[in-house]
Design a protein around this motif. Structure first.
Motif, PDB file in Angstrom:
ATOM      1  N   LEU A 258      22.413  49.881  50.594  1.00 26.71           N
ATOM      2  CA  LEU A 258      20.851  49.850  50.949  1.00 26.71           C
ATOM      3  C   LEU A 258      20.842  50.796  52.323  1.00 26.71           C
ATOM      4  N   GLU A 259      19.538  51.473  52.426  1.00 26.78           N
ATOM      5  CA  GLU A 259      19.117  52.369  53.392  1.00 26.78           C
ATOM      6  C   GLU A 259      17.794  52.027  53.986  1.00 26.78           C
ATOM      7  N   ALA A 260      17.734  52.060  55.304  1.00 28.92           N
ATOM      8  CA  ALA A 260      16.586  51.560  56.017  1.00 28.92           C
ATOM      9  C   ALA A 260      16.641  52.347  57.435  1.00 28.92           C
ATOM     10  N   THR A 261      15.642  51.801  58.215  1.00 29.95           N
ATOM     11  CA  THR A 261      15.699  52.234  59.608  1.00 29.95           C
ATOM     12  C   THR A 261      15.953  50.947  60.516  1.00 29.95           C
ATOM     13  N   LEU A 262      16.265  51.184  61.859  1.00 27.07           N
ATOM     14  CA  LEU A 262      16.705  50.200  62.485  1.00 27.07           C
ATOM     15  C   LEU A 262      15.710  48.885  62.535  1.00 27.07           C
ATOM     16  N   ALA A 263      14.142  49.620  62.699  1.00 28.53           N
ATOM     17  CA  ALA A 263      13.171  48.717  62.981  1.00 28.53           C
ATOM     18  C   ALA A 263      13.107  47.726  61.573  1.00 28.53           C
ATOM     19  N   GLN A 264      13.509  48.186  60.434  1.00 30.79           N
ATOM     20  CA  GLN A 264      13.380  47.652  59.246  1.00 30.79           C
ATOM     21  C   GLN A 264      14.694  46.637  58.900  1.00 30.79           C
ATOM     22  N   ALA A 265      15.636  47.115  59.534  1.00 27.94           N
ATOM     23  CA  ALA A 265      16.905  46.176  59.588  1.00 27.94           C
ATOM     24  C   ALA A 265      16.755  44.771  59.496  1.00 27.94           C
TER      25      ALA A 265
END
Length: 282
Positions: free
Chosen positions: A235-242
């Protein structure tokens, strides 16, 4: 020397040559602390494979796959000592004392751990007790998930164009909570890449601490589940979305989390997929 080796192994199959190799003796009354690698049975070291065939007793963790145990000495006693978060698990002190008892009983004891025994694997605690009790032991390193598991996901833990440093940290303390001994202010900006073990449960809290300490909310995050196995997923995301990812209940574990620019190489480096996953050795 190379001519001597050639004569010695001439005509033998590649793996059959190991039968003539001079492996260190696995003596009765000793304990080998062996890293099994991040998932695929084929990633265990030659010394680890040797220990599997020689051991009288194998005390193994939850992250050790059944395929690896199939390579073990058929007559070896197998003792499950898995510890998984949120599930009934044997106490570490009991596991360690069992190693001592088995060794004192004259057994060749293999303590088999997923990844590397000294990377958040509590191998240091077990070695400390063995040393104190006068039990001879050997440490056989393994490929840790924070390096090998990421490689199977097409993520280099370091790359000359992105980072000259990396931080490894655990996502929970001995009580199961967010680690209290971590200087989040220092960690947040000390290295471009942070690799987190056992961090999914507290990923939201960890992300908040890192952002509050100055980490860019837009930094890349990748979660690699069941690394180096046919069940691997990313899964990939940004830190804000983590934080939102951490609240999900459907993220498979075990998982390794990597924060930083190295996950951008996945698009080009994503080699372990499709038919390659059909080989259970890795």
């Amino acid at each position: 020397m190379f001519r001597w080796l050639r004569r010695r192994f001439l005509g033998q199959g590649h793996f059959a040559r190991l039968d003539a190799a001079h492996f260190p003796a696995f003596e009765p009354g000793t304990v080998w602390l062996v890293g099994a690698g991040p998932g695929a049975p084929g990633l265990i070291s030659l010394l680890g494979y040797h220990a599997l065939g020689q051991a009288d007793v194998i005390v193994y963790d939850a992250l050790v796959g059944g395929g690896l145990l199939e390579m073990a000495n058929p007559s070896a006693e197998r003792i499950y000592a898995g510890k998984r978060g949120g599930k009934p698990s044997p106490k570490q002190a009991d596991i360690t004392l069992r190693l001592v008892e088995l060794a004192r009983g004259g057994k060749k004891v293999l303590r088999l751990k997923g990844g590397d025994p000294m990377m958040f694997g509590r191998g240091g605690e077990e070695a400390e007790t063995l040393a104190r009790e006068g039990i001879a032991f050997r440490i056989v390193p393994g490929i840790t998930a924070g390096v090998g598991g990421l490689a199977y996901a097409g993520i280099p833990v370091t790359h000359r164009d992105t980072n000259q440093a990396v931080i490894f940290l655990t996502g929970h303390d001995e009580k199961g909570g967010v680690p209290q001994g971590v200087d989040w202010q220092a960690v947040a900006t000390a290295a471009p890449v942070i690799v987190m073990y056992m961090a999914v449960k507290h990923l939201g809290s960890i992300a908040e601490k890192l952002i509050a300490a100055g980490r860019d909310p837009g930094d890349r995050v990748a979660i690699v589940s069941n690394a180096a196995s046919p069940a691997q997923s990313v899964l990939e995301a940004t830190l804000a979305q983590a934080g939102a990812l951490g609240e999900r209940q459907d993220i498979p574990t075990p998982a390794i989390v990597v924060l930083g620019p190295v996950s951008r190489y996945r698009e080009a480096f994503d080699w372990y997929r499709d038919a390659l996953k059909e080989n259970t050795l890795g």
